[in-house]
Each structure stands twice: as C-alpha cells, then as structure tokens.
Design an enzyme around this catalytic site. Structure first.
Site, PDB file in Angstrom:
ATOM      1  N   HIS A 156       0.856  -1.187   0.000  1.00 30.08           N
ATOM      2  CA  HIS A 156       0.000   0.000   0.000  1.00 30.08           C
ATOM      3  C   HIS A 156       0.884   1.225   0.000  1.00 30.08           C
ATOM      4  O   HIS A 156       1.953   1.225   0.623  1.00 30.08           O
ATOM      5  CB  HIS A 156      -0.908  -0.003   1.236  1.00 30.08           C
ATOM      6  N   ASP A 200      -7.951  -5.685   0.254  1.00 31.51           N
ATOM      7  CA  ASP A 200      -8.415  -6.421  -0.915  1.00 31.51           C
ATOM      8  C   ASP A 200      -7.999  -7.880  -0.910  1.00 31.51           C
ATOM      9  O   ASP A 200      -8.527  -8.683  -1.669  1.00 31.51           O
ATOM     10  CB  ASP A 200      -7.896  -5.753  -2.192  1.00 31.51           C
TER      11      ASP A 200
HETATM   12  N1  CMC Z   1       4.052  -7.373  -4.954  1.00 28.95           N
HETATM   13  C1  CMC Z   1       5.400  -7.382  -5.133  1.00 28.95           C
HETATM   14  N2  CMC Z   1       6.203  -6.333  -4.941  1.00 28.95           N
HETATM   15  C2  CMC Z   1       5.616  -5.199  -4.549  1.00 28.95           C
HETATM   16  C3  CMC Z   1       4.228  -5.088  -4.346  1.00 28.95           C
HETATM   17  C4  CMC Z   1       3.444  -6.249  -4.548  1.00 28.95           C
HETATM   18  N3  CMC Z   1       2.131  -6.225  -4.365  1.00 28.95           N
HETATM   19  N4  CMC Z   1       3.927  -3.827  -3.964  1.00 28.95           N
HETATM   20  C5  CMC Z   1       5.074  -3.162  -3.934  1.00 28.95           C
HETATM   21  N5  CMC Z   1       6.102  -3.986  -4.278  1.00 28.95           N
HETATM   22  C6  CMC Z   1       7.529  -3.652  -4.319  1.00 28.95           C
HETATM   23  C7  CMC Z   1       7.879  -2.757  -5.495  1.00 28.95           C
HETATM   24  O1  CMC Z   1       8.240  -3.534  -6.621  1.00 28.95           O
HETATM   25  C8  CMC Z   1       9.039  -1.977  -4.926  1.00 28.95           C
HETATM   26  O2  CMC Z   1      10.185  -2.813  -4.927  1.00 28.95           O
HETATM   27  P1  CMC Z   1      11.667  -2.174  -5.185  1.00 28.95           P
HETATM   28  O3  CMC Z   1      11.876  -1.212  -4.053  1.00 28.95           O
HETATM   29  O4  CMC Z   1      12.562  -3.345  -5.171  1.00 28.95           O
HETATM   30  O5  CMC Z   1      11.588  -1.511  -6.535  1.00 28.95           O
HETATM   31  C9  CMC Z   1       8.662  -1.764  -3.466  1.00 28.95           C
HETATM   32  O6  CMC Z   1       7.803  -2.891  -3.148  1.00 28.95           O
HETATM   33  C10 CMC Z   1       7.940  -0.462  -3.184  1.00 28.95           C
HETATM   34  O7  CMC Z   1       6.794  -0.414  -4.002  1.00 28.95           O
HETATM   35  P2  CMC Z   1       6.223   0.867  -4.716  1.00 28.95           P
HETATM   36  O8  CMC Z   1       5.744   0.476  -6.091  1.00 28.95           O
HETATM   37  O9  CMC Z   1       7.162   2.008  -4.582  1.00 28.95           O
HETATM   38  O10 CMC Z   1       4.977   1.172  -3.814  1.00 28.95           O
HETATM   39  P3  CMC Z   1       3.808   2.143  -4.178  1.00 28.95           P
HETATM   40  O11 CMC Z   1       3.478   2.857  -2.931  1.00 28.95           O
HETATM   41  O12 CMC Z   1       4.097   2.971  -5.369  1.00 28.95           O
HETATM   42  O13 CMC Z   1       2.639   1.115  -4.594  1.00 28.95           O
HETATM   43  C11 CMC Z   1       0.718  -0.212  -4.608  1.00 28.95           C
HETATM   44  C12 CMC Z   1       1.569   0.801  -3.824  1.00 28.95           C
HETATM   45  C13 CMC Z   1      -0.594  -0.468  -3.841  1.00 28.95           C
HETATM   46  C14 CMC Z   1       0.342   0.380  -5.992  1.00 28.95           C
HETATM   47  C15 CMC Z   1       1.504  -1.517  -4.779  1.00 28.95           C
HETATM   48  O14 CMC Z   1       1.878  -2.018  -3.522  1.00 28.95           O
HETATM   49  C16 CMC Z   1       0.740  -2.570  -5.559  1.00 28.95           C
HETATM   50  O15 CMC Z   1       0.703  -2.515  -6.783  1.00 28.95           O
HETATM   51  N6  CMC Z   1       0.084  -3.555  -4.853  1.00 28.95           N
HETATM   52  C17 CMC Z   1      -0.711  -4.540  -5.506  1.00 28.95           C
HETATM   53  C18 CMC Z   1      -2.043  -3.955  -5.884  1.00 28.95           C
HETATM   54  C19 CMC Z   1      -2.959  -3.794  -4.700  1.00 28.95           C
HETATM   55  O16 CMC Z   1      -3.137  -4.706  -3.891  1.00 28.95           O
HETATM   56  N7  CMC Z   1      -3.601  -2.605  -4.610  1.00 28.95           N
HETATM   57  C20 CMC Z   1      -4.616  -2.335  -3.600  1.00 28.95           C
HETATM   58  C21 CMC Z   1      -4.265  -1.219  -2.697  1.00 28.95           C
HETATM   59  S1  CMC Z   1      -5.374  -1.202  -1.298  1.00 28.95           S
HETATM   60  C22 CMC Z   1      -6.872  -0.671  -1.944  1.00 28.95           C
HETATM   61  C23 CMC Z   1      -6.918   0.782  -2.096  1.00 28.95           C
HETATM   62  O17 CMC Z   1      -6.781   1.496  -1.069  1.00 28.95           O
HETATM   63  O18 CMC Z   1      -7.128   1.229  -3.234  1.00 28.95           O
END
Ligand code: CMC
Length: 434
Positions: free
Chosen positions: A311, A369
C-alpha cells in the site's frame, strides 16, 4: 491548521536569494511546508510525480497513520466503527456531517436516504444500450454520469441544499445502479428497491431476488456486506478521491465527479485489486504452487505482483485487512465453507509472504483487498462486480470530500505543473523536408 513557530528556508548553491516558507501544523500527522509562493519568488516548480510528498488540500474527514496501521474516520478508529459503530448509514452520516448521529438524527437520515433509492424509470434504457457482457465498471461510469441528466434540480454546486440532495441521491441510488448492472449482465429483470429493508439487506434483495423467488436475507451475510461498505467508505486523498476533487475543482456537477472517481477506481492498482487478488488466487490454484509464484513476484522482469499486498500509505498491516479477515471466517463458517480451498490458499500465501525477506524488508503487508474478494465471492457476488461494490461503498467518501472541497475558501481549480522535457520551439518543415 495552525502556523508553526518554525519556518522552512530554501537556499540555493548558486547564491540566489533564499526563500522562507511557513510551516503549518495539522491536528495529527506530518506538518506541511506552504510552497505556494515558490513559483512567484523563484520561477521554479516542485517535482513530485505520484504526489509522494504533496498535500493537495486540508481535510478533516479521514486520517491514516501508515506506520501504525491506523485508520480514523472523523477521529474514530475503524475497528470501533466496524464493531460498535452501528451500520453503514451511521458511517455515512459521520463522514458527511462530522459527528455520529443520535437516535433521532439517524432515523431522519435513514428515512431520507431510503426515500431516494429508486432511479428514474428512464434509466433502464441506458442499461439496455450496453452489451450484456460489458464490465460493470464501464456500465457504472456511464450510468452514474447519466444521473446528471435526470436530476437538474440538484446541480447548482453553489447551493448547499443542492449539494446535500445530490449527496443523498448518490448514496441512495448507487446500490440500485450496481444491482441493475448485475441483473442486466445475467439477463434477469431489474428488481426495485424495498424500503422496509436496511441499506445492505435491500442491496442483497436487489441483487438476488427474482420475480419468481424472494431472497431471504441472512443476518450474518448482511452484516458482512455492511462491514465491507464501512471499511471501504473513505480513505483520505487516494487516487480516485483526488480524481473526484480535481474534477470537482472545475465546478463540474457531483454526478460527473463521482463518475470520474469510478473510472479511476477501476484500475488494478486501486479498486480493481480485489478482483485481481481473487484471480491471482485462482491462477495459483494450490498451496504447492506458492513457492513458484513467489519466485515470479520477486523477479522484477516478470511484471507479476502479489495482488492484495502493499500500500502507498500503510507500511504495516492494513487495519481493514484484519477486520476483513475476521469477517471472512464468520461468513465461511455461516455458509459451511470453512474448508474453502481459496481461503486456505490465501492463508498459506499470507503466512509465507509475511515471513519472506522480500516482503518484510519492503514492509509489504496484506491490504483490505486480499480478503474482501473471498468474502464477496462467498456472498454470491461475481468477481467482475467486486470493484463496483467498492465504488458503492466509496461514494459517500467521495461525496463528503467533494462537499468539503466546495466549501473550502482556499479551493482553486486544480492545475498541476510539469517539468517540460520535449522539443524546444522549432519551425514546421515542409512535407518534402521531413
Ligand atoms: N508485490 C510485489 N512487490 C511489490 C508489491 C506487490 N504487491 N507492492 C510493492 N512492491 C515492491 C515494489 O516492486 C518496490 O520494490 P523495489 O523497491 O525493489 O523496486 C517496493 O515494493 C515499493 O513499491 P512501490 O511500487 O514504490 O509502492 P507504491 O506505494 O508505489 O505502490 C501499490 C503501492 C498499492 C500500488 C503496490 O503495492 C501494488 O501494486 N500492490 C498490488 C495492488 C494492490 O493490492 N492494490 C490495492 C491497494 S489497497 C486498496 C486501495 O486502497 O485502493
């Protein structure tokens, strides 16, 4: 918001004059540096893709402490609201008005919402314009936007009474529209709302009754749906809420703004994650395949993510996920599905991920989720409608945030800036010289 004694000073290594900027304190959470004079004083913008460090507004509705894993609606912890806080309509009242209702206020609010549950009979023709296999989110973007063409008497955004009526209409009609989208997709007749039922029970009635057979509501299942709605009701300045605010900042009507929010919510990184999480569990298929799947998730080139994990704000267990996990047990037990293979798979996957260095070091925990898809599936809601249920729940949050924005004297049309990296000014060459 109050002024802090401390000021921030921005200095430049090339000797340009430094800029002093005020710092404001909120009631809780990080302070903010007011950079509004930055461009005027220095000719520079800030650069913050994804708004990682930018507060775009002040708000008194919802507060998240991502490190503690805490979520407050108007100051009340989500755990207390979900367990002792009454039903979803009480949460709606709280989000809209700032305080929980007393018994009389609750009665009046429920009666007002209930009075608006039907949609204009003409709405059915909008549905009939869609293919039966259209994704419900595309149907909802269209039909919620179309509400603006029916309710001209509540479109004056500068009139507080119009804003109130639009808010009530949206909260009252969303369940009807979501259920209509479902009925249309399976070729069954639309079911009219029943105003003698609670908000959640009525939604289940519109989803699952047919003219041949009424749906018998089950208290445990109705409570589970109500909890899903409470947990998803608002979540601060997330992507869809910011979309609603940005759309509304131009003076667009509330139905159009909520349709924009629904469009944004549809994305798999946001509201589409519950659908994606369930598809992922189905794809993994069995506990034996988990190690292979985790290896793919860790491989940056695979593009595979563990859906329902991670998240932007929570760097701890999502408090909503804990409550949803509890509901998951209750619902599966009520339906005699304790041995549901997908739930067992989810538990095994969660355990492995919570112990794995990749997830631990990145503070990736299950989000709401991860479990809400399993609960919704058990309630009989088809996967394609999961994000529609999220939209139904979030409508109150969107509309509360929209109303807050409209009455904020500091509100301006949203207009982000850019760092331009394209071609500098040049002349158009004749076609034979290109
Ligand atoms: N699976 C694998 N790796 C992950 C995931 C995941 N679900 N989420 C983040 N990472 C990794 C990402 O690759 C990065 O790694 P590195 O530092 O090695 O490059 C690190 O963790 C930090 O991630 P980020 O992309 O900078 O995090 P963000 O804050 O931009 O993304 C997110 C947040 C929700 C978009 C992402 O965690 C994600 O895509 N999760 C899966 C989709 C999901 O479950 N979304 C629902 C969110 S809750 C409902 C809502 O409130 O809308």
């Amino acid at each position: 918001m109050t002024n802090s004694e401390t000021k921030a000073t921005l200095s430049f290594s090339d000797g340009s004059p430094a800029l002093e900027m005020p710092i404001y304190k909120g009631s809780i959470g990080p302070d903010v540096i007011d950079i509004r004079k930055l461009y005027g004083s220095t000719g520079m913008f800030t650069y913050d893709p994804g708004f990682m460090s930018t507060a775009a507004c002040n708000s008194s509705i919802t507060y998240i402490d991502g490190d503690k894993g805490e979520l407050l609606y108007r100051g009340y912890p989500i755990e207390q609201l979900a367990v002792n806080g009454g039903d979803f309509l009480e949460t709606c009242y709280l989000l809209l008005n700032g305080e929980l209702p007393n018994a009389d206020q609750k009665k009046e609010f429920v009666a007002t919402v209930t009075n608006h549950t039907m949609v204009h009979e003409q709405m059915q023709f909008f549905f009939r314009g869609f293919r039966r296999d259209a994704h419900p989110m595309s149907v909802l973007v269209g039909t919620v936007g179309a509400l603006a063409s029916f309710y001209h008497d509540s479109l004056d955004i500068n009139d507080p009474h119009h804003r109130e009526v639009s808010a009530i209409r949206l909260i009252a009609k969303m369940p009807t529209l979501v259920a209509m989208a479902y009925k249309y997709s399976i070729g069954q007749p639309f079911v009219y709302p029943r105003n003698d039922l609670s908000y959640s029970a009525n939604f289940m009635h519109m989803m699952f009754s047919t003219p041949c057979e009424p749906y018998k509501t089950n208290e445990v299942l109705v409570r589970a749906l109500d909890r899903i709605l409470i947990l998803h009701a608002d979540h601060e300045q997330n992507a869809s809420t910011s979309t609603v605010r940005l759309a509304g900042s131009s003076g667009a009507n509330p139905f159009a703004c909520i349709a924009a929010g629904i469009a944004c919510l549809w994305g798999p990184a946001h509201g589409g994650a519950n659908e994606a999480a369930l598809s992922m569990l189905e794809e993994i298929g069995s506990v034996d395949n988990i190690p292979n799947f985790i290896a793919q998730v860790k491989d940056k080139n695979s593009g595979v993510k563990l859906m329902g994990f991670g998240h932007r704000v929570y760097k701890n267990y999502d408090p909503r996920a804990k409550l949803m996990r509890e509901t998951c047990y209750e619902v599966l037990q009520e339906l005699g599905l304790q041995d549901d293979p997908l739930f067992k798979l989810a538990m095994a996957l969660e355990k492995i991920a919570l112990e794995d260095e990749y997830f631990v070091s990145r503070k990736l925990y299950p989000n709401v989720d991860f479990y809400s898809g399993i609960v919704q599936r058990a309630l009989g809601i088809p996967t394609a409608l999961f994000t529609g249920i999220f939209a139904l729940a979030r409508t109150v949050g969107w509309i509360a945030q929209w109303k807050e924005m409209i009455s904020d004297p500091e509100q301006k049309i949203g207009r982000p800036r850019q760092l331009f990296v394209g071609a500098a000014k040049r002349d158009v060459p004749p076609i034979d010289k290109r």
